[in-house]
Design a protein around this motif. Structure first.
Motif, mmCIF file in Angstrom:
data_model
loop_
_atom_site.group_PDB
_atom_site.id
_atom_site.type_symbol
_atom_site.label_atom_id
_atom_site.label_comp_id
_atom_site.label_asym_id
_atom_site.label_seq_id
_atom_site.Cartn_x
_atom_site.Cartn_y
_atom_site.Cartn_z
ATOM 1 N N HIS A 131 2.870 -10.525 -1.888
ATOM 2 C CA HIS A 131 2.322 -11.415 -2.918
ATOM 3 C C HIS A 131 0.875 -11.743 -2.593
ATOM 4 O O HIS A 131 0.547 -12.126 -1.465
ATOM 5 N N CYS A 132 -0.003 -11.567 -3.565
ATOM 6 C CA CYS A 132 -1.418 -11.904 -3.401
ATOM 7 C C CYS A 132 -1.660 -13.279 -4.004
ATOM 8 O O CYS A 132 -1.445 -13.485 -5.201
ATOM 9 N N SER A 133 -2.117 -14.203 -3.176
ATOM 10 C CA SER A 133 -2.343 -15.573 -3.650
ATOM 11 C C SER A 133 -3.532 -15.650 -4.600
ATOM 12 O O SER A 133 -3.609 -16.557 -5.429
ATOM 13 N N VAL A 134 -4.478 -14.699 -4.490
ATOM 14 C CA VAL A 134 -5.647 -14.704 -5.378
ATOM 15 C C VAL A 134 -5.285 -14.140 -6.746
ATOM 16 O O VAL A 134 -5.607 -14.721 -7.785
ATOM 17 N N CYS A 135 -4.619 -12.985 -6.755
ATOM 18 C CA CYS A 135 -4.211 -12.356 -8.021
ATOM 19 C C CYS A 135 -3.061 -13.108 -8.682
ATOM 20 O O CYS A 135 -2.946 -13.119 -9.902
ATOM 21 N N CYS A 146 -9.835 -7.850 -1.573
ATOM 22 C CA CYS A 146 -11.240 -7.682 -1.188
ATOM 23 C C CYS A 146 -12.130 -8.466 -2.135
ATOM 24 O O CYS A 146 -12.179 -8.192 -3.342
ATOM 25 N N GLY A 147 -12.839 -9.452 -1.591
ATOM 26 C CA GLY A 147 -13.731 -10.251 -2.410
ATOM 27 C C GLY A 147 -14.930 -9.478 -2.909
ATOM 28 O O GLY A 147 -15.489 -9.797 -3.963
ATOM 29 N N TRP A 148 -15.354 -8.437 -2.179
ATOM 30 C CA TRP A 148 -16.540 -7.666 -2.575
ATOM 31 C C TRP A 148 -16.296 -6.830 -3.821
ATOM 32 O O TRP A 148 -17.256 -6.418 -4.484
ATOM 33 N N VAL A 149 -15.038 -6.549 -4.133
ATOM 34 C CA VAL A 149 -14.730 -5.822 -5.368
ATOM 35 C C VAL A 149 -13.940 -6.692 -6.334
ATOM 36 O O VAL A 149 -13.567 -6.228 -7.423
ATOM 37 N N ASN A 150 -13.658 -7.949 -5.924
ATOM 38 C CA ASN A 150 -12.899 -8.887 -6.760
ATOM 39 C C ASN A 150 -11.612 -8.244 -7.266
ATOM 40 O O ASN A 150 -11.272 -8.317 -8.438
ATOM 41 N N ASN A 151 -10.911 -7.595 -6.356
ATOM 42 C CA ASN A 151 -9.674 -6.919 -6.740
ATOM 43 C C ASN A 151 -8.808 -6.736 -5.498
ATOM 44 O O ASN A 151 -9.296 -6.743 -4.373
ATOM 45 N N CYS A 152 -7.531 -6.581 -5.738
ATOM 46 C CA CYS A 152 -6.617 -6.284 -4.647
ATOM 47 C C CYS A 152 -6.712 -4.792 -4.319
ATOM 48 O O CYS A 152 -6.782 -3.954 -5.224
ATOM 49 N N VAL A 153 -6.703 -4.466 -3.050
ATOM 50 C CA VAL A 153 -6.685 -3.076 -2.608
ATOM 51 C C VAL A 153 -5.243 -2.728 -2.255
ATOM 52 O O VAL A 153 -4.642 -3.362 -1.381
ATOM 53 N N GLY A 154 -4.700 -1.771 -2.976
ATOM 54 C CA GLY A 154 -3.303 -1.417 -2.779
ATOM 55 C C GLY A 154 -3.030 0.009 -3.195
ATOM 56 O O GLY A 154 -3.910 0.873 -3.150
ATOM 57 N N PHE A 155 -1.807 0.258 -3.630
ATOM 58 C CA PHE A 155 -1.363 1.617 -3.928
ATOM 59 C C PHE A 155 -2.234 2.305 -4.974
ATOM 60 O O PHE A 155 -2.537 3.489 -4.849
ATOM 61 N N SER A 156 -2.653 1.590 -5.992
ATOM 62 C CA SER A 156 -3.346 2.227 -7.110
ATOM 63 C C SER A 156 -4.808 2.560 -6.825
ATOM 64 O O SER A 156 -5.364 3.470 -7.443
ATOM 65 N N ASN A 157 -5.462 1.843 -5.904
ATOM 66 C CA ASN A 157 -6.898 2.056 -5.698
ATOM 67 C C ASN A 157 -7.307 2.182 -4.233
ATOM 68 O O ASN A 157 -8.484 2.059 -3.908
ATOM 69 N N TYR A 158 -6.344 2.425 -3.353
ATOM 70 C CA TYR A 158 -6.690 2.515 -1.923
ATOM 71 C C TYR A 158 -7.575 3.732 -1.642
ATOM 72 O O TYR A 158 -8.503 3.674 -0.826
#
Length: 293
Positions: A131-135, A146-158
């Motif tokens: 669970h991502c507390s930001v998303c 990752c705050g530098w891309v304002n997105n979660c880094v995971g399966f879809s964009n690793y």
């Protein structure tokens, strides 16, 4: 709306830095410093290749939707009511019943041996999901937010994230290596002006960008090597910080260096250097005993 403005600040700064360095290199260095036209054109061509690939990887990491948990892991309203009705001792039994009924394959569990369940999302957690507390929701194979891309880094964009680090590092190395002679000459003769006033900035700006590129390349290189190690071990940052617990002991996601690599980058080598999704969908925990011949 106002409260979320700070989330867009780091990506905006990153874009501003890379565009500023591009302008300084092309206009300030290649046009006004390099006297050889052929060399200047070659410098610009190679810079554009790295610039485009980095920007493509960066935007792909930013814009790729986060991979969420499939619907079959979510509890229905009736199941959710039953979950809140039973006591803690029977909650895991209810989740195991749901798991068996839906044929869900789960290799990971909690420290107590229970099924991993997210109370915020009201759903069973698939393997490697967190669970991502930001998303505000669970992310498949979450690495980190990752705050530098304002997105979660995971399966879809690793893969895009790894390539972003790679091209950022290559861009910084290229920038510093080609301007190193100019940087040294400026330090030896700081009063000598290379750039005409009409450019709008002095030599000091190239020196500042040089120092920033060197620092960013050093930090980015360390970060890139760290994630390369994770890729070849088939680990995420979260799994590195906290070891995964498996239902079956001596299990691991480590399939060997090449299979670990293709799980992220795919088997088609022609796509390895491009930030397009080509990952192999492999969520199998294999026993270390099965690795031995």
């Amino acid at each position: 709306m106002t409260s979320k403005c700070h989330l867009y600040f780091p990506p905006s700064v990153a874009i501003l830095i890379i565009i500023s360095s591009y302008y300084v290199y092309v206009i300030g260095f290649c046009v006004y410093v390099i006297q050889d036209l052929l060399a200047s054109c070659l410098y610009i061509v190679f810079l554009n290749i790295l610039f485009i690939m980095f920007l493509w990887s960066f935007l792909s990491t930013v814009a790729t939707p986060v991979a969420r948990v499939p619907l079959e892991y979510q509890l229905t309203l009736e199941e959710l009511e039953n979950y809140h009705r039973v006591d803690n001792q029977n909650k895991d039994l209810l989740l195991k019943t749901i798991k068996s009924k839906r044929n869900l394959v789960l290799h990971m569990c909690t420290a107590q041996g229970s099924i991993r369940y997210c109370t915020l999302c009201s759903q069973i957690k698939p393997d490697r999901a967190h669970h991502c507390s930001v998303c505000g929701f669970c992310v498949l194979k979450m690495d980190h937010h990752c705050g530098w891309v304002n997105n979660c880094v995971g399966f879809s964009n690793y893969k895009s994230f790894i390539l972003m680090l790679f091209y950022c590092n290559m861009y910084c190395i290229y920038f510093t290596s080609t301007t190193l002679e100019y940087f040294i000459s400026y330090l030896n003769a700081p009063d000598k002006r290379y750039l005409p006033v009409v450019v709008g900035f002095g030599d000091i700006l190239i020196v500042i960008i040089f120092v920033m590129a060197a620092f960013l390349g050093l930090m980015g290189g360390v970060f890139f090597l760290f994630h390369c190690g994770l890729v070849f071990r088939n680990e995420t940052t979260l799994e590195k910080l906290q070891e995964s617990i498996f239902v079956q002991q001596n299990s691991s996601y480590n399939l060997g260096c090449f299979k670990n690599f293709t799980e992220v980058f795919g088997k088609d080598w022609r796509l390895w250097l491009f930030p397009v999704f080509s990952a192999e969908v492999i969520y199998i925990a294999i026993s270390e005993k099965n690795l031995t011949p």
